[in-house]
Design a protein around this motif. Structure first.
Motif, PDB file in Angstrom:
ATOM      1  N   LEU A 145      -6.361   1.271  16.088  1.00  0.00           N
ATOM      2  CA  LEU A 145      -5.209   0.368  15.935  1.00  0.00           C
ATOM      3  C   LEU A 145      -5.591  -0.894  15.181  1.00  0.00           C
ATOM      4  O   LEU A 145      -4.789  -1.423  14.402  1.00  0.00           O
ATOM      5  CB  LEU A 145      -4.646   0.020  17.311  1.00  0.00           C
ATOM      6  CG  LEU A 145      -4.061   1.199  18.097  1.00  0.00           C
ATOM      7  CD1 LEU A 145      -3.658   0.764  19.492  1.00  0.00           C
ATOM      8  CD2 LEU A 145      -2.872   1.817  17.373  1.00  0.00           C
ATOM      9  N   CYS A 146      -6.817  -1.373  15.379  1.00  0.00           N
ATOM     10  CA  CYS A 146      -7.262  -2.568  14.661  1.00  0.00           C
ATOM     11  C   CYS A 146      -7.339  -2.312  13.160  1.00  0.00           C
ATOM     12  O   CYS A 146      -6.984  -3.196  12.356  1.00  0.00           O
ATOM     13  CB  CYS A 146      -8.627  -3.022  15.183  1.00  0.00           C
ATOM     14  SG  CYS A 146      -8.583  -3.803  16.810  1.00  0.00           S
ATOM     15  N   GLU A 147      -7.795  -1.131  12.765  1.00  0.00           N
ATOM     16  CA  GLU A 147      -7.835  -0.805  11.339  1.00  0.00           C
ATOM     17  C   GLU A 147      -6.424  -0.786  10.753  1.00  0.00           C
ATOM     18  O   GLU A 147      -6.180  -1.299   9.658  1.00  0.00           O
ATOM     19  CB  GLU A 147      -8.518   0.546  11.122  1.00  0.00           C
ATOM     20  CG  GLU A 147      -9.967   0.619  11.575  1.00  0.00           C
ATOM     21  CD  GLU A 147     -10.931  -0.191  10.723  1.00  0.00           C
ATOM     22  OE1 GLU A 147     -10.491  -0.812   9.726  1.00  0.00           O
ATOM     23  OE2 GLU A 147     -12.127  -0.218  11.041  1.00  0.00           O
ATOM     24  N   LEU A 148      -5.499  -0.178  11.486  1.00  0.00           N
ATOM     25  CA  LEU A 148      -4.115  -0.125  11.014  1.00  0.00           C
ATOM     26  C   LEU A 148      -3.514  -1.530  10.955  1.00  0.00           C
ATOM     27  O   LEU A 148      -2.844  -1.894   9.976  1.00  0.00           O
ATOM     28  CB  LEU A 148      -3.285   0.776  11.921  1.00  0.00           C
ATOM     29  CG  LEU A 148      -1.810   0.940  11.548  1.00  0.00           C
ATOM     30  CD1 LEU A 148      -1.655   1.505  10.137  1.00  0.00           C
ATOM     31  CD2 LEU A 148      -1.095   1.831  12.567  1.00  0.00           C
ATOM     32  N   LYS A 149      -3.738  -2.327  11.984  1.00  0.00           N
ATOM     33  CA  LYS A 149      -3.180  -3.678  12.009  1.00  0.00           C
ATOM     34  C   LYS A 149      -3.757  -4.545  10.891  1.00  0.00           C
ATOM     35  O   LYS A 149      -3.056  -5.397  10.324  1.00  0.00           O
ATOM     36  CB  LYS A 149      -3.426  -4.324  13.372  1.00  0.00           C
ATOM     37  CG  LYS A 149      -2.590  -3.714  14.486  1.00  0.00           C
ATOM     38  CD  LYS A 149      -3.017  -4.250  15.843  1.00  0.00           C
ATOM     39  CE  LYS A 149      -2.261  -3.562  16.975  1.00  0.00           C
ATOM     40  NZ  LYS A 149      -2.765  -3.974  18.315  1.00  0.00           N
ATOM     41  N   ALA A 150      -5.031  -4.345  10.574  1.00  0.00           N
ATOM     42  CA  ALA A 150      -5.634  -5.094   9.470  1.00  0.00           C
ATOM     43  C   ALA A 150      -4.934  -4.764   8.156  1.00  0.00           C
ATOM     44  O   ALA A 150      -4.644  -5.653   7.349  1.00  0.00           O
ATOM     45  CB  ALA A 150      -7.123  -4.781   9.380  1.00  0.00           C
ATOM     46  N   ALA A 151      -4.651  -3.478   7.945  1.00  0.00           N
ATOM     47  CA  ALA A 151      -3.922  -3.083   6.743  1.00  0.00           C
ATOM     48  C   ALA A 151      -2.501  -3.638   6.766  1.00  0.00           C
ATOM     49  O   ALA A 151      -1.990  -4.111   5.742  1.00  0.00           O
ATOM     50  CB  ALA A 151      -3.900  -1.561   6.631  1.00  0.00           C
ATOM     51  N   GLN A 152      -1.850  -3.592   7.935  1.00  0.00           N
ATOM     52  CA  GLN A 152      -0.489  -4.110   8.045  1.00  0.00           C
ATOM     53  C   GLN A 152      -0.431  -5.611   7.767  1.00  0.00           C
ATOM     54  O   GLN A 152       0.524  -6.105   7.155  1.00  0.00           O
ATOM     55  CB  GLN A 152       0.066  -3.818   9.440  1.00  0.00           C
ATOM     56  CG  GLN A 152       0.376  -2.352   9.688  1.00  0.00           C
ATOM     57  CD  GLN A 152       0.750  -2.083  11.129  1.00  0.00           C
ATOM     58  OE1 GLN A 152       0.159  -2.632  12.063  1.00  0.00           O
ATOM     59  NE2 GLN A 152       1.755  -1.235  11.336  1.00  0.00           N
ATOM     60  N   THR A 153      -1.437  -6.340   8.203  1.00  0.00           N
ATOM     61  CA  THR A 153      -1.493  -7.776   7.941  1.00  0.00           C
ATOM     62  C   THR A 153      -1.569  -8.048   6.447  1.00  0.00           C
ATOM     63  O   THR A 153      -0.865  -8.920   5.911  1.00  0.00           O
ATOM     64  CB  THR A 153      -2.706  -8.406   8.649  1.00  0.00           C
ATOM     65  OG1 THR A 153      -2.536  -8.297  10.065  1.00  0.00           O
ATOM     66  CG2 THR A 153      -2.868  -9.875   8.274  1.00  0.00           C
ATOM     67  N   LEU A 195      -4.771 -16.820   6.691  1.00  0.00           N
ATOM     68  CA  LEU A 195      -5.941 -16.349   5.962  1.00  0.00           C
ATOM     69  C   LEU A 195      -7.234 -16.710   6.696  1.00  0.00           C
ATOM     70  O   LEU A 195      -8.166 -15.893   6.771  1.00  0.00           O
ATOM     71  CB  LEU A 195      -5.944 -16.927   4.552  1.00  0.00           C
ATOM     72  CG  LEU A 195      -4.822 -16.407   3.637  1.00  0.00           C
ATOM     73  CD1 LEU A 195      -4.719 -17.261   2.371  1.00  0.00           C
ATOM     74  CD2 LEU A 195      -5.034 -14.950   3.268  1.00  0.00           C
ATOM     75  N   ILE A 196      -7.299 -17.899   7.270  1.00  0.00           N
ATOM     76  CA  ILE A 196      -8.490 -18.280   8.043  1.00  0.00           C
ATOM     77  C   ILE A 196      -8.623 -17.402   9.282  1.00  0.00           C
ATOM     78  O   ILE A 196      -9.715 -16.935   9.630  1.00  0.00           O
ATOM     79  CB  ILE A 196      -8.436 -19.770   8.424  1.00  0.00           C
ATOM     80  CG1 ILE A 196      -8.524 -20.642   7.171  1.00  0.00           C
ATOM     81  CG2 ILE A 196      -9.578 -20.123   9.388  1.00  0.00           C
ATOM     82  CD1 ILE A 196      -8.269 -22.120   7.422  1.00  0.00           C
ATOM     83  N   ILE A 197      -7.508 -17.170   9.960  1.00  0.00           N
ATOM     84  CA  ILE A 197      -7.527 -16.281  11.138  1.00  0.00           C
ATOM     85  C   ILE A 197      -7.971 -14.880  10.720  1.00  0.00           C
ATOM     86  O   ILE A 197      -8.786 -14.237  11.413  1.00  0.00           O
ATOM     87  CB  ILE A 197      -6.143 -16.258  11.804  1.00  0.00           C
ATOM     88  CG1 ILE A 197      -5.874 -17.595  12.506  1.00  0.00           C
ATOM     89  CG2 ILE A 197      -6.040 -15.104  12.807  1.00  0.00           C
ATOM     90  CD1 ILE A 197      -4.438 -17.774  12.960  1.00  0.00           C
ATOM     91  N   GLY A 198      -7.475 -14.403   9.584  1.00  0.00           N
ATOM     92  CA  GLY A 198      -7.917 -13.107   9.087  1.00  0.00           C
ATOM     93  C   GLY A 198      -9.414 -13.068   8.853  1.00  0.00           C
ATOM     94  O   GLY A 198     -10.078 -12.058   9.149  1.00  0.00           O
ATOM     95  N   ALA A 199      -9.962 -14.170   8.357  1.00  0.00           N
ATOM     96  CA  ALA A 199     -11.407 -14.239   8.124  1.00  0.00           C
ATOM     97  C   ALA A 199     -12.172 -14.103   9.440  1.00  0.00           C
ATOM     98  O   ALA A 199     -13.184 -13.384   9.517  1.00  0.00           O
ATOM     99  CB  ALA A 199     -11.764 -15.558   7.438  1.00  0.00           C
TER     100      ALA A 199
END
Length: 253
Positions: free
Chosen positions: A39-47, A166-170
């Motif tokens: 789910l984390c991989e999918l959510k990363a792509a969704q973000t 973007l910082i949170i994504g980092a």
């Protein structure tokens, strides 16, 4: 590996506590580790898709991108629709992603986020294949507080919302990289090899997010990076009742 991880660890405000690793390495935790990882991989792509749709793409480009990611979403959330669907991460390319003329960061966003989407969806498929081979259910599970808590830090208007996202994504990407490395030595040979194979792309993802954050900000981001980093570390270091890939120190499990 240590040379690759050194900047990641320097960026984070602390390494994953040993108590989380001890919980994650228990054989009975393998299913939830892989389920949440998927789910984390999918959510990363969704973000990344959300960022492109909100800050770069026009209607046609947005619809094309949604069409690419939908089959992957169906595999988790709408399995009855996923039968016979092709889900190809390699199909995600900048070609055809038309951008709005008033989107100043469109070029850098498309360049970095499209590559990230392709890699995250490829990782999604790899985790999915591992789960299928091991008889582990592919289904939604309740998320930890981690990402939702970080999103509460978002400021109220742009460009600051974009900068903070973007910082949170980092930080999410950097923590994922650090956790893969911390967990790999305790996994079986197949999973150990897989987790170590993810480190290079995850390490680059956090750097891409930081570079975009500075491009989006009209002022230096160092202080905001520090503030969000301190909050991220608290979520990792404090007790957490729900065990997940990004959860804190296990408490009453």
């Amino acid at each position: 590996m240590e040379r690759l991880l050194a900047p990641v660890k320097a960026f984070l405000h602390g390494e994953t506590p040993g108590a989380w690793i001890e919980e994650a390495r228990r054989p009975e935790r393998l299913a939830v580790v892989l389920q949440d990882h998927l789910l984390c991989e999918l959510k990363a792509a969704q973000t990344a898709v959300w960022l492109l749709r909100r800050y770069a793409l026009d209607k046609g480009g947005s619809e094309r991108l949604q069409g690419w990611i939908r089959p992957f979403e169906d595999r988790v959330y709408r399995p009855q629709l996923a039968q016979g669907q092709q889900a190809m991460a390699s199909e995600v390319t900048p070609a055809g992603l038309s951008c709005r003329p008033d989107a100043p960061l469109a070029g850098p966003l498309v360049e970095k986020m499209v590559r990230l989407i392709k890699e995250e969806l490829h990782h999604f498929e790899q985790v999915r294949e591992l789960m299928l081979a091991r008889g582990i259910a592919i289904e939604p599970i309740r998320a930890s507080r981690y990402a939702a808590s970080l999103m509460q830090l978002l400021r109220s208007s742009d460009p600051w919302v974009l900068v903070d996202r973007l910082i949170i994504g980092a930080y999410i990407e950097a923590r994922s990289c650090e956790r893969f490395a911390a967990l790999a030595p305790h996994m079986d040979t197949e999973l150990q090899r897989f987790y170590l194979s993810l480190l290079r792309s995850e390490a680059r993802h956090y750097q891409d997010y930081l570079a975009l954050a500075q491009l989006a900000s009209p002022e230096p981001i160092d202080e905001r990076v520090r503030e969000i980093g301190e909050a991220e570390w608290r979520l990792v270091a404090e007790p957490d009742a729900l065990f997940r890939f990004h959860s804190g120190v296990p408490s009453a499990l």
